[in-house]
Design a protein around this motif. Structure first.
Motif, PDB file in Angstrom:
ATOM      1  N   ALA A 199     -10.976 -60.251 -23.226  1.00  0.00           N
ATOM      2  CA  ALA A 199      -9.798 -60.313 -24.105  1.00  0.00           C
ATOM      3  C   ALA A 199     -10.116 -59.735 -25.472  1.00  0.00           C
ATOM      4  O   ALA A 199      -9.323 -58.969 -26.037  1.00  0.00           O
ATOM      5  N   LYS A 200     -11.281 -60.049 -26.015  1.00  0.00           N
ATOM      6  CA  LYS A 200     -11.682 -59.529 -27.333  1.00  0.00           C
ATOM      7  C   LYS A 200     -11.802 -58.008 -27.289  1.00  0.00           C
ATOM      8  O   LYS A 200     -11.357 -57.318 -28.211  1.00  0.00           O
ATOM      9  N   ALA A 201     -12.381 -57.467 -26.222  1.00  0.00           N
ATOM     10  CA  ALA A 201     -12.522 -56.016 -26.098  1.00  0.00           C
ATOM     11  C   ALA A 201     -11.162 -55.334 -26.048  1.00  0.00           C
ATOM     12  O   ALA A 201     -10.961 -54.284 -26.673  1.00  0.00           O
ATOM     13  N   VAL A 202     -10.215 -55.936 -25.336  1.00  0.00           N
ATOM     14  CA  VAL A 202      -8.864 -55.372 -25.249  1.00  0.00           C
ATOM     15  C   VAL A 202      -8.194 -55.399 -26.620  1.00  0.00           C
ATOM     16  O   VAL A 202      -7.624 -54.401 -27.068  1.00  0.00           O
ATOM     17  N   VAL A 203      -8.269 -56.526 -27.315  1.00  0.00           N
ATOM     18  CA  VAL A 203      -7.658 -56.639 -28.647  1.00  0.00           C
ATOM     19  C   VAL A 203      -8.305 -55.664 -29.623  1.00  0.00           C
ATOM     20  O   VAL A 203      -7.611 -54.977 -30.378  1.00  0.00           O
ATOM     21  N   ASP A 204      -9.631 -55.571 -29.610  1.00  0.00           N
ATOM     22  CA  ASP A 204     -10.327 -54.636 -30.501  1.00  0.00           C
ATOM     23  C   ASP A 204      -9.906 -53.198 -30.223  1.00  0.00           C
ATOM     24  O   ASP A 204      -9.683 -52.416 -31.149  1.00  0.00           O
ATOM     25  N   SER A 205      -9.781 -52.858 -28.955  1.00  0.00           N
ATOM     26  CA  SER A 205      -9.363 -51.509 -28.578  1.00  0.00           C
ATOM     27  C   SER A 205      -7.936 -51.225 -29.044  1.00  0.00           C
ATOM     28  O   SER A 205      -7.650 -50.151 -29.581  1.00  0.00           O
ATOM     29  N   GLN A 206      -7.059 -52.190 -28.874  1.00  0.00           N
ATOM     30  CA  GLN A 206      -5.675 -52.022 -29.315  1.00  0.00           C
ATOM     31  C   GLN A 206      -5.585 -51.928 -30.837  1.00  0.00           C
ATOM     32  O   GLN A 206      -4.812 -51.126 -31.366  1.00  0.00           O
ATOM     33  N   ASN A 207      -6.367 -52.709 -31.544  1.00  0.00           N
ATOM     34  CA  ASN A 207      -6.372 -52.643 -33.010  1.00  0.00           C
ATOM     35  C   ASN A 207      -6.844 -51.273 -33.491  1.00  0.00           C
ATOM     36  O   ASN A 207      -6.281 -50.708 -34.427  1.00  0.00           O
ATOM     37  N   LYS A 219      -4.581 -48.566 -35.540  1.00  0.00           N
ATOM     38  CA  LYS A 219      -5.056 -48.016 -36.810  1.00  0.00           C
ATOM     39  C   LYS A 219      -5.005 -46.491 -36.784  1.00  0.00           C
ATOM     40  O   LYS A 219      -4.555 -45.862 -37.749  1.00  0.00           O
ATOM     41  N   MET A 220      -5.428 -45.901 -35.680  1.00  0.00           N
ATOM     42  CA  MET A 220      -5.411 -44.446 -35.555  1.00  0.00           C
ATOM     43  C   MET A 220      -3.974 -43.914 -35.540  1.00  0.00           C
ATOM     44  O   MET A 220      -3.684 -42.892 -36.179  1.00  0.00           O
ATOM     45  N   LEU A 221      -3.073 -44.594 -34.858  1.00  0.00           N
ATOM     46  CA  LEU A 221      -1.668 -44.163 -34.826  1.00  0.00           C
ATOM     47  C   LEU A 221      -1.028 -44.253 -36.208  1.00  0.00           C
ATOM     48  O   LEU A 221      -0.294 -43.352 -36.618  1.00  0.00           O
ATOM     49  N   LYS A 222      -1.317 -45.325 -36.924  1.00  0.00           N
ATOM     50  CA  LYS A 222      -0.769 -45.469 -38.278  1.00  0.00           C
ATOM     51  C   LYS A 222      -1.296 -44.379 -39.203  1.00  0.00           C
ATOM     52  O   LYS A 222      -0.549 -43.833 -40.020  1.00  0.00           O
TER      53      LYS A 222
END
Length: 151
Positions: free
Chosen positions: A121-129, A133-136
């Protein structure tokens, strides 16, 4: 993302126990180390997994007592495993299908580590964050539309 990516970030702390050790000793180690699982190893081979789920089930079946029980009597002797190359989506599916919270990572018969549902779950959240950040940053740097000059 692969299991190897999670283990690289997580570190390599690994806790094992022999199947003939007292179950009470396993519980003491889990409490002392603040961990939810122990990999059960015998003669260098993975023979089972002991998690707080098996401990609680054993306590429920024995009126709250561990007595002189051995790890072997409580462990899951067919634990779900993955490899370093297993894709994260596959790990999530496997863990959800079996309601597994912990999964030993094996490579050519060697124990490489254990990943938990929390780690996934942490890896998924970190990847999404990171992706957010890159999209923003991309949107912030959006080029002006040359076809419609400002008036």
């Amino acid at each position: 993302m692969k299991v190897s990516d999670i283990l690289r970030l997580k570190g390599n702390a690994l806790y094992t126990i022999h199947p003939d050790e007292p179950l009470a000793q396993a519980v003491a180690v889990m409490a002392e180390k603040d961990i939810g699982s122990l990999v059960v190893m015998e003669h260098g081979d993975l023979v089972g997994m002991l998690t707080f789920r098996e401990v609680i089930q054993t306590l429920a079946h024995n009126a709250g007592s561990l007595g002189q029980m051995r790890v072997r009597t409580a462990m899951d002797d067919h634990p779900l495993t993955c490899t370093l190359e297993t894709d994260m989506d596959e790990v999530r599916r496997m863990m959800l299908d079996r309601h597994a919270r912990y999964m030993p990572v094996m490579e050519r018969g060697m124990l490489m580590g254990v990943i938990s549902f929390y780690d996934v779950a942490k890896a998924v959240v970190d990847s999404q964050n990171f992706e957010n950040k890159m999209l923003k940053a991309y949107i912030r740097d959006w080029p002006e539309d040359d076809a419609h000059p400002a008036a």
